[in-house]
Design an enzyme around this catalytic site. Sequence first.
Site, PDB file in Angstrom:
ATOM      1  N   ASP A   2       5.190 -11.616 -11.914  1.00  0.00           N
ATOM      2  CA  ASP A   2       5.894 -12.770 -12.478  1.00  0.00           C
ATOM      3  C   ASP A   2       6.271 -12.488 -13.933  1.00  0.00           C
ATOM      4  O   ASP A   2       7.374 -12.813 -14.381  1.00  0.00           O
ATOM      5  CB  ASP A   2       4.992 -14.015 -12.401  1.00  0.00           C
ATOM      6  CG  ASP A   2       4.389 -14.170 -11.018  1.00  0.00           C
ATOM      7  OD1 ASP A   2       5.140 -14.373 -10.060  1.00  0.00           O
ATOM      8  OD2 ASP A   2       3.143 -14.040 -10.885  1.00  0.00           O
ATOM      9  N   HIS A  29      -0.284 -17.935  -9.334  1.00  0.00           N
ATOM     10  CA  HIS A  29       0.799 -17.106  -8.786  1.00  0.00           C
ATOM     11  C   HIS A  29       1.376 -17.852  -7.579  1.00  0.00           C
ATOM     12  O   HIS A  29       1.012 -17.608  -6.432  1.00  0.00           O
ATOM     13  CB  HIS A  29       0.302 -15.728  -8.366  1.00  0.00           C
ATOM     14  CG  HIS A  29       1.367 -14.967  -7.610  1.00  0.00           C
ATOM     15  ND1 HIS A  29       2.511 -14.496  -8.212  1.00  0.00           N
ATOM     16  CD2 HIS A  29       1.490 -14.646  -6.303  1.00  0.00           C
ATOM     17  CE1 HIS A  29       3.283 -13.915  -7.309  1.00  0.00           C
ATOM     18  NE2 HIS A  29       2.679 -13.996  -6.134  1.00  0.00           N
ATOM     19  N   GLY A  43       0.825  -1.216   0.000  1.00  0.00           N
ATOM     20  CA  GLY A  43       0.000   0.000   0.000  1.00  0.00           C
ATOM     21  C   GLY A  43       0.854   1.259   0.000  1.00  0.00           C
ATOM     22  O   GLY A  43       0.589   2.210  -0.747  1.00  0.00           O
ATOM     23  N   ASN A 101      -8.290 -16.286   4.703  1.00  0.00           N
ATOM     24  CA  ASN A 101      -8.481 -15.345   3.597  1.00  0.00           C
ATOM     25  C   ASN A 101      -9.911 -15.353   3.080  1.00  0.00           C
ATOM     26  O   ASN A 101     -10.400 -14.330   2.599  1.00  0.00           O
ATOM     27  CB  ASN A 101      -7.463 -15.618   2.492  1.00  0.00           C
ATOM     28  CG  ASN A 101      -6.144 -14.966   2.831  1.00  0.00           C
ATOM     29  OD1 ASN A 101      -6.075 -13.759   2.994  1.00  0.00           O
ATOM     30  ND2 ASN A 101      -5.112 -15.767   3.013  1.00  0.00           N
TER      31      ASN A 101
END
Length: 329
Positions: A160, A188, A18, A106
């Site tokens: 990536d 990812h 951030g 999550n």
Amino acid sequence: MTRTPVNVTVTGAAGQIGYALLFRIASGHLLGSDVPVKLRLLEIPQGLKAAEGTAMELDDCAFPLLRGIEITDDPDVAFDGANVALLVGARPRTKGMERGDLLAANGGIFKPQGKAINDHAADDIKVLVVGNPANTNALIARSAAPDVPAERFTAMTRLDHNRAISQLAAKTGAAVSDIKRLTIWGNHSATQYPDIFHAEIAGKNAAETVNDETWLADTFIPTVAKRGAAIIEARGASSAASAANAAIDHVYTWVNGTAEGDWTSMGVVSDGSYGVAEGLISSFPVTTKGGAYEIVQGLEINDFSRTRIDASVKELADERDAVRELGLI
Ligand SMILES: NC(=O)C1=CN([C@@H]2O[C@H](COP(=O)(O)OP(=O)(O)OC[C@H]3O[C@@H](n4cnc5c(N)ncnc54)[C@H](O)[C@@H]3O)[C@@H](O)[C@H]2O)C=CC1
Ligand SMILES: O=C([O-])CC(=O)C(=O)O
């Protein structure tokens, strides 16, 4: 002409990504140097004070394009009228935490955020999920937002992609700007597959130019796939500035288009292309135009690539099954 500001919501605004990201959004790098923005910063209650500090610094930059900053710990407020949402805040893996625990933690973040986006975001909302596990977090958010077109939820594999271009440039002595059509396939994660078989270096096929399958298999692919861990090892903290830069690149390209003859890599919902199960959020080669993207079609996939794409997609399917079992999708 005065343009209406674009509402950009950033979650995890007080974190290290951030801090590297917000100043570049406010200075016009996310959307364009003539596009005013309003920032909404979402944090958990413990992060609000630090987010306020960052907002004070943003004020102190006197960015001409920055038309307001709002800080909140309420997703319904943060995503109200959002045109672009960068979902950065996530629960990091801590000692002793199993993969299932991480997915569950999550899920507790991305499910309510997906619902808030569904209920409050603007009709043209574009979502980029950065917080790990990014692809599956994007799947969770997307599943909680049935009224938002699925293609608006994307996951970040641009870091990536950029890492792979840089490694290929270093190997061949080419300029970064001479490398086109590189692809990151899959997740990812360490199973991702950076593919140079369709890439070009100054107009010539990259795999033929390199002509070294041992380097490809034993050096290039693991270097790109494990770069995040190498940065943590060296820096003592995970990639932040390069991750923020990739988030800027991802959204800028999505909104402003890929160059003629080139493509980029984005984690997007699969339509079944290249044998990737429909609905998984997997990285593909994509072109973008007019704020929309399309998966590049018709690429020939050799055996070397097929095995690696399949392995990464299997990991995505396993993650999907795990979050389904947890009732998160
Ligand atoms: N996709 C990619 O290529 C990359 C992804 N990442 C991931 O990005 C994420 C963020 O990384 P950092 O900024 O370095 O982490 P950080 O730990 O410095 O910051 C995360 C911030 O998110 C906040 N947060 C946690 N839960 C939240 C919630 N429910 N709502 C709003 N904010 C919340 C925390 O308070 C913290 O300020 C991590 O998951 C990391 O693994 C990092 C690098 C590359
Ligand atoms: O590995 C991590 O935790 C951070 C990350 O995603 C990356 O740098 O690619």
